[in-house]
Design a protein around this motif. Structure first.
Motif, PDB file in Angstrom:
ATOM      1  N   CYS A 120       0.892  -1.238   0.003  1.00 55.15           N
ATOM      2  CA  CYS A 120       0.156  -0.039  -0.034  1.00 55.15           C
ATOM      3  C   CYS A 120       0.807   1.033   0.024  1.00 55.15           C
ATOM      4  O   CYS A 120       1.546   1.568   0.811  1.00 55.15           O
ATOM      5  CB  CYS A 120      -0.939   0.001   1.208  1.00 55.15           C
ATOM      6  SG  CYS A 120      -2.339  -1.319   1.235  1.00 55.15           S
ATOM      7  N   THR A 156      -0.636   8.271   0.265  1.00 54.28           N
ATOM      8  CA  THR A 156      -1.633   8.836  -0.258  1.00 54.28           C
ATOM      9  C   THR A 156      -1.018  10.290  -0.601  1.00 54.28           C
ATOM     10  O   THR A 156      -0.417  11.049   0.416  1.00 54.28           O
ATOM     11  CB  THR A 156      -2.710   9.067   1.048  1.00 54.28           C
ATOM     12  OG1 THR A 156      -2.817   7.826   1.512  1.00 54.28           O
ATOM     13  CG2 THR A 156      -3.959   9.866   0.622  1.00 54.28           C
ATOM     14  N   GLN A 182       5.172  11.652   6.127  1.00 54.20           N
ATOM     15  CA  GLN A 182       6.113  11.995   7.228  1.00 54.20           C
ATOM     16  C   GLN A 182       7.141  10.811   7.447  1.00 54.20           C
ATOM     17  O   GLN A 182       6.901   9.626   6.761  1.00 54.20           O
ATOM     18  CB  GLN A 182       5.162  12.176   8.492  1.00 54.20           C
ATOM     19  CG  GLN A 182       3.807  11.234   8.476  1.00 54.20           C
ATOM     20  CD  GLN A 182       4.012  10.041   8.943  1.00 54.20           C
ATOM     21  OE1 GLN A 182       5.102   9.552   9.249  1.00 54.20           O
ATOM     22  NE2 GLN A 182       2.677   9.291   9.387  1.00 54.20           N
ATOM     23  N   GLY A 210       7.408   8.241   9.690  1.00 54.93           N
ATOM     24  CA  GLY A 210       6.639   7.416   9.939  1.00 54.93           C
ATOM     25  C   GLY A 210       6.288   6.481   8.871  1.00 54.93           C
ATOM     26  O   GLY A 210       6.843   5.278   8.437  1.00 54.93           O
ATOM     27  N   PHE A 233       7.829   2.321   4.300  1.00 52.95           N
ATOM     28  CA  PHE A 233       8.367   1.975   3.019  1.00 52.95           C
ATOM     29  C   PHE A 233       9.829   1.487   2.843  1.00 52.95           C
ATOM     30  O   PHE A 233      10.375   0.604   1.853  1.00 52.95           O
ATOM     31  CB  PHE A 233       8.384   3.285   2.189  1.00 52.95           C
ATOM     32  CG  PHE A 233       6.940   3.761   1.991  1.00 52.95           C
ATOM     33  CD1 PHE A 233       6.152   2.958   1.604  1.00 52.95           C
ATOM     34  CD2 PHE A 233       6.489   5.286   2.143  1.00 52.95           C
ATOM     35  CE1 PHE A 233       4.589   3.407   1.479  1.00 52.95           C
ATOM     36  CE2 PHE A 233       5.557   5.686   1.896  1.00 52.95           C
ATOM     37  CZ  PHE A 233       4.389   4.874   1.495  1.00 52.95           C
ATOM     38  N   HIS A 287      -9.456   8.685  -0.177  1.00 54.64           N
ATOM     39  CA  HIS A 287      -8.912   8.646   1.244  1.00 54.64           C
ATOM     40  C   HIS A 287      -9.465   9.743   1.942  1.00 54.64           C
ATOM     41  O   HIS A 287      -8.945  10.815   2.044  1.00 54.64           O
ATOM     42  CB  HIS A 287      -7.288   8.578   1.251  1.00 54.64           C
ATOM     43  CG  HIS A 287      -6.815   7.981   2.505  1.00 54.64           C
ATOM     44  ND1 HIS A 287      -5.469   7.601   2.604  1.00 54.64           N
ATOM     45  CD2 HIS A 287      -7.228   7.672   3.750  1.00 54.64           C
ATOM     46  CE1 HIS A 287      -5.170   7.076   3.899  1.00 54.64           C
ATOM     47  NE2 HIS A 287      -6.482   7.154   4.496  1.00 54.64           N
ATOM     48  N   ILE A 323       1.142  -1.135  10.399  1.00 59.26           N
ATOM     49  CA  ILE A 323       0.367  -1.608  11.310  1.00 59.26           C
ATOM     50  C   ILE A 323      -1.040  -1.451  11.555  1.00 59.26           C
ATOM     51  O   ILE A 323      -2.001  -1.887  11.595  1.00 59.26           O
ATOM     52  CB  ILE A 323       1.087  -2.025  12.681  1.00 59.26           C
ATOM     53  CG1 ILE A 323       0.269  -2.824  13.978  1.00 59.26           C
ATOM     54  CG2 ILE A 323       1.129  -0.583  13.438  1.00 59.26           C
ATOM     55  CD1 ILE A 323       0.780  -4.056  13.535  1.00 59.26           C
ATOM     56  N   ASP A 324      -1.245   0.025  11.292  1.00 59.46           N
ATOM     57  CA  ASP A 324      -2.766   0.665  11.135  1.00 59.46           C
ATOM     58  C   ASP A 324      -3.641   0.094  10.192  1.00 59.46           C
ATOM     59  O   ASP A 324      -4.659   0.126  10.406  1.00 59.46           O
ATOM     60  CB  ASP A 324      -2.591   2.130  11.088  1.00 59.46           C
ATOM     61  CG  ASP A 324      -1.809   2.567   9.917  1.00 59.46           C
ATOM     62  OD1 ASP A 324      -0.729   1.825   9.577  1.00 59.46           O
ATOM     63  OD2 ASP A 324      -2.370   3.526   9.303  1.00 59.46           O
ATOM     64  N   HIS A 325      -3.096  -0.668   9.088  1.00 59.08           N
ATOM     65  CA  HIS A 325      -3.919  -0.949   8.056  1.00 59.08           C
ATOM     66  C   HIS A 325      -4.628  -2.315   8.606  1.00 59.08           C
ATOM     67  O   HIS A 325      -5.613  -2.752   7.945  1.00 59.08           O
ATOM     68  CB  HIS A 325      -3.081  -1.023   6.880  1.00 59.08           C
ATOM     69  CG  HIS A 325      -2.878  -0.101   6.105  1.00 59.08           C
ATOM     70  ND1 HIS A 325      -3.469   1.232   6.372  1.00 59.08           N
ATOM     71  CD2 HIS A 325      -1.902   0.231   5.105  1.00 59.08           C
ATOM     72  CE1 HIS A 325      -3.106   2.292   5.624  1.00 59.08           C
ATOM     73  NE2 HIS A 325      -2.202   1.596   4.839  1.00 59.08           N
ATOM     74  N   PHE A 357       4.744   0.942  14.246  1.00 55.26           N
ATOM     75  CA  PHE A 357       4.811   2.575  14.054  1.00 55.26           C
ATOM     76  C   PHE A 357       6.298   3.108  14.345  1.00 55.26           C
ATOM     77  O   PHE A 357       6.869   2.670  15.422  1.00 55.26           O
ATOM     78  CB  PHE A 357       3.644   3.265  14.926  1.00 55.26           C
ATOM     79  CG  PHE A 357       2.596   3.526  13.748  1.00 55.26           C
ATOM     80  CD1 PHE A 357       2.230   2.736  12.637  1.00 55.26           C
ATOM     81  CD2 PHE A 357       1.925   4.452  14.115  1.00 55.26           C
ATOM     82  CE1 PHE A 357       1.275   3.116  11.857  1.00 55.26           C
ATOM     83  CE2 PHE A 357       0.619   4.835  13.304  1.00 55.26           C
ATOM     84  CZ  PHE A 357       0.353   4.091  12.315  1.00 55.26           C
ATOM     85  N   LEU A 358       6.454   4.249  13.839  1.00 59.37           N
ATOM     86  CA  LEU A 358       7.419   5.028  14.343  1.00 59.37           C
ATOM     87  C   LEU A 358       6.800   5.982  15.286  1.00 59.37           C
ATOM     88  O   LEU A 358       5.725   6.854  14.908  1.00 59.37           O
ATOM     89  CB  LEU A 358       8.159   5.742  13.279  1.00 59.37           C
ATOM     90  CG  LEU A 358       9.092   6.795  13.552  1.00 59.37           C
ATOM     91  CD1 LEU A 358      10.680   5.881  13.900  1.00 59.37           C
ATOM     92  CD2 LEU A 358       9.717   7.913  12.479  1.00 59.37           C
ATOM     93  N   MET A 370       2.659  10.510  16.484  1.00 59.67           N
ATOM     94  CA  MET A 370       3.414  11.499  15.481  1.00 59.67           C
ATOM     95  C   MET A 370       2.045  12.330  14.913  1.00 59.67           C
ATOM     96  O   MET A 370       1.363  11.463  14.572  1.00 59.67           O
ATOM     97  CB  MET A 370       4.147  10.782  14.286  1.00 59.67           C
ATOM     98  CG  MET A 370       4.856  11.872  13.743  1.00 59.67           C
ATOM     99  SD  MET A 370       5.743  11.153  12.393  1.00 59.67           S
ATOM    100  CE  MET A 370       6.175   9.543  13.004  1.00 59.67           C
TER     101      MET A 370
HETATM  102  P1  AMP Z   1      -0.573   6.612   3.964  1.00 59.51           P
HETATM  103  O1  AMP Z   1       0.170   7.657   2.961  1.00 59.51           O
HETATM  104  O2  AMP Z   1      -1.233   7.339   4.994  1.00 59.51           O
HETATM  105  O3  AMP Z   1      -1.562   5.646   3.397  1.00 59.51           O
HETATM  106  O4  AMP Z   1       0.511   5.880   4.657  1.00 59.51           O
HETATM  107  C1  AMP Z   1       1.523   5.008   3.800  1.00 59.51           C
HETATM  108  C2  AMP Z   1       2.223   4.000   4.772  1.00 59.51           C
HETATM  109  O5  AMP Z   1       2.683   4.561   6.063  1.00 59.51           O
HETATM  110  C3  AMP Z   1       0.981   2.776   5.183  1.00 59.51           C
HETATM  111  O6  AMP Z   1       1.606   1.614   5.097  1.00 59.51           O
HETATM  112  C4  AMP Z   1       0.862   3.161   6.622  1.00 59.51           C
HETATM  113  O7  AMP Z   1       0.512   2.060   7.275  1.00 59.51           O
HETATM  114  C5  AMP Z   1       2.156   3.832   6.991  1.00 59.51           C
HETATM  115  N1  AMP Z   1       2.036   4.489   8.442  1.00 59.51           N
HETATM  116  C6  AMP Z   1       1.345   5.764   8.808  1.00 59.51           C
HETATM  117  N2  AMP Z   1       1.600   6.222   9.890  1.00 59.51           N
HETATM  118  C7  AMP Z   1       2.956   5.381  10.384  1.00 59.51           C
HETATM  119  C8  AMP Z   1       3.768   5.674  11.258  1.00 59.51           C
HETATM  120  N3  AMP Z   1       3.683   6.624  12.256  1.00 59.51           N
HETATM  121  N4  AMP Z   1       4.830   4.887  11.335  1.00 59.51           N
HETATM  122  C9  AMP Z   1       4.975   3.764  10.438  1.00 59.51           C
HETATM  123  N5  AMP Z   1       4.268   3.635   9.393  1.00 59.51           N
HETATM  124  C10 AMP Z   1       3.181   4.430   9.269  1.00 59.51           C
END
Ligand code: AMP
Ligand code: ZN
Length: 479
Positions: free
Chosen positions: A30, A33, A39, A41, A46, A74, A248-250, A279-280, A287
């Motif tokens: 994934c 967005t 950021q 995290g 990635f 999103h 992990i949030d996914h 997460f970071l 964050m």
């Molecule tokens: P997004 O652009 O919000 O869809 O997120 C891109 C990726 O970063 C996704 O795999 C999320 O699960 C991951 N992600 C979001 N916040 C954090 C965080 N604080 N630490 C690590 N990974 C994150």
């Protein structure tokens, strides 16, 4: 090569990796967005995914890697566990920046690609946009509709989770209960049948002119966030593939809903292995943009740190452990990476092929084996770094050290093959320039104590100041 073991979120176990069609491996990630800069995290996730891909290649697999670009659908509500609530992030940012959502997407996609290269993250085989796959997404909704898994309200087309008995299997009942407890009351659409039903297609509001909207058999609107990943993974990797990854949030929401859509339509498992990065955190906490600590790569670079120093910092923790970011920890990582570069450079310069004694040859093999065991043991990068350092400090011949470094770096991606005298001289940021000038002023005024404080600050960034006849020179801190 050692067998590869990965922790599968689906079974919550570390399992031996056996691809569906070896040596081919299909991997779906994934992606970003693209409404703002990622950021740090996001970048941690990635980089973890890049390590996974590199380990697969290191183990001889042929990887087809797909990453999506979320450029529509999103909504802001996913912050509180409901991706159907709130505003479209793209349209919101477009209003703020007085641009179209299309311009916003193009700008941040370009930035993502440039930053990805700076992190030395390998480009995916397919890097694909949600908005380029609207017809595939509409076809998928039709398939789900034919199977009786959808219903229509005034607000959109929904997936009916009561018709999909496996709903929530990825996170398990505990996670479902947690979601229930936290947001039973959040139901924007009163016609929604079950709280966790989610939008496959959202209708544009009659009074609203969106930048991104399309006609569909159900009405003008745009796809729900989860749909793109189901449609695009199916298109590029087939109905069942090997690995699906994300942060992990996914687990609770996005991937749970992807599984419902894909498996609901095909009746086949979407992915065999699901991997999730922890997460970071920043300064021990969450964050967030509102907290002012959602640092981007640009913030990091402005402070005088290299993207690869951040990559090194990520590798010091296991991807399944949360990692706490502080500026001091980044400074230590920068220092460690600079030291490693010095070691590799010294090995390169001193290389002269001498025959290996059998004792040393055994050592070289041993380092190789232990490195491979570490990375194939669920991507244990901290352990791999420890073996790397041990090898660099050992008494094996420089030529072998250098060969080992290049081979380890195929997995770690720290660009150690590019070290040269030149790369030891760090780039001086504006902030750093300011500090150097301030220190010079203080020294001229005889304020040596204050000047020394500034020198210490510079050293915290993994750099050192050398006062030469031509003025102060900034260098990396050597071993
Ligand atoms: P997004 O652009 O919000 O869809 O997120 C891109 C990726 O970063 C996704 O795999 C999320 O699960 C991951 N992600 C979001 N916040 C954090 C965080 N604080 N630490 C690590 N990974 C994150
Ligand atoms: Zn996704």
């Amino acid at each position: 090569m050692s067998d590869l073991y990965l922790t599968n979120s689906l079974t919550r176990k570390k399992e031996k990796f056996i691809p569906i069609d070896p040596p081919n491996v299909g991997m779906y990630t994934c992606g970003p967005t693209v409404y703002f800069y990622p950021q740090i995290g996001n970048w941690r996730t990635f980089v973890f995914e890049d390590i996974l891909r590199r380990v697969l290649v290191y183990n001889g697999y042929l990887v087809k890697h797909v990453m999506n670009i979320t450029d529509v659908g999103h909504l802001t509500g996913d912050n509180i566990g409901d991706a159907d609530l709130g505003e479209d992030r793209m349209e919101k940012e477009a209003r703020k920046e007085n641009k179209t959502a299309w311009e916003i997407a193009d700008f941040y996609i370009k930035d993502f690609i440039e930053s990805r290269d700076k992190f030395n993250i390998l480009a995916p085989t397919y890097f694909v946009r949600a908005t380029d796959h609207i017809s595939e997404q509409i076809s998928l909704i039709k398939r789900l509709e034919e199977k009786g898994l959808t219903y229509i309200t005034k607000m959109g087309v929904y997936f009916d989770i009561s018709k999909f008995p496996d709903y929530g299997k990825l996170g398990g009942q505990k996670l479902i209960d947690k979601r229930k407890a936290s947001r039973e009351e959040l139901k924007e659409d009163k016609e929604k049948r079950n709280t966790f039903d989610f939008a496959l297609w959202k209708f544009s509001k009659p009074d609203e002119k969106r930048h991104m909207e399309w006609d569909s058999p159900w009405g003008r609107g745009f796809p729900g966030w989860h749909l793109e990943c189901s449609a695009m993974s199916m298109k590029y990797l087939g109905e069942s593939f090997d690995i699906h990854t994300g942060g992990i949030d996914h687990v609770a929401l996005h991937h749970t809903n992807e599984i419902a859509q894909s498996e609901g339509a095909t009746g086949k498992p979407l992915a065999k292995y699901w991997l999730h990065g922890e997460f970071l955190k920043v300064d021990g906490g969450r964050m967030g943009k509102s907290l002012g600590n959602a640092y981007t790569l640009h913030d990091v670079v402005k402070k005088g740190f290299g993207p690869l120093s951040l990559r090194y910092l990520y590798l010091t923790a296991h991807y399944r452990d949360s990692l706490n970011f502080t500026w001091n920890s980044l400074a230590s990582a920068q220092k460690a990476l600079n030291n490693l570069r010095e070691q590799v450079l010294a090995a390169k310069i001193q290389s002269s092929r001498t025959s290996l004694s059998s004792e040393k040859s055994k050592k070289v093999d041993d380092y190789s084996k232990r490195f491979s065991e570490a990375v194939t043991d669920d991507l244990n990068t901290p352990q791999a770094l420890a073996v790397f350092w041990e090898a660099m400090k050992s008494n094996i011949p420089s030529e072998d050290k250098y060969d080992l470094a290049l081979s380890f770096d195929e997995v770690l991606g720290l660009k150690l093959g590019e070290v040269s005298e030149v790369s030891k001289v760090p780039k001086v940021s504006k902030e750093l320039k300011g500090l150097i000038e301030e220190r010079e002023e203080l020294r001229k005024e005889g304020k040596f104590k204050e000047a020394d404080e500034i020198r210490k600050n510079i050293e915290k960034k993994g750099l050192k100041v050398e006062d030469t006849s031509e003025g102060p020179k900034i260098k990396s801190q050597g071993p």
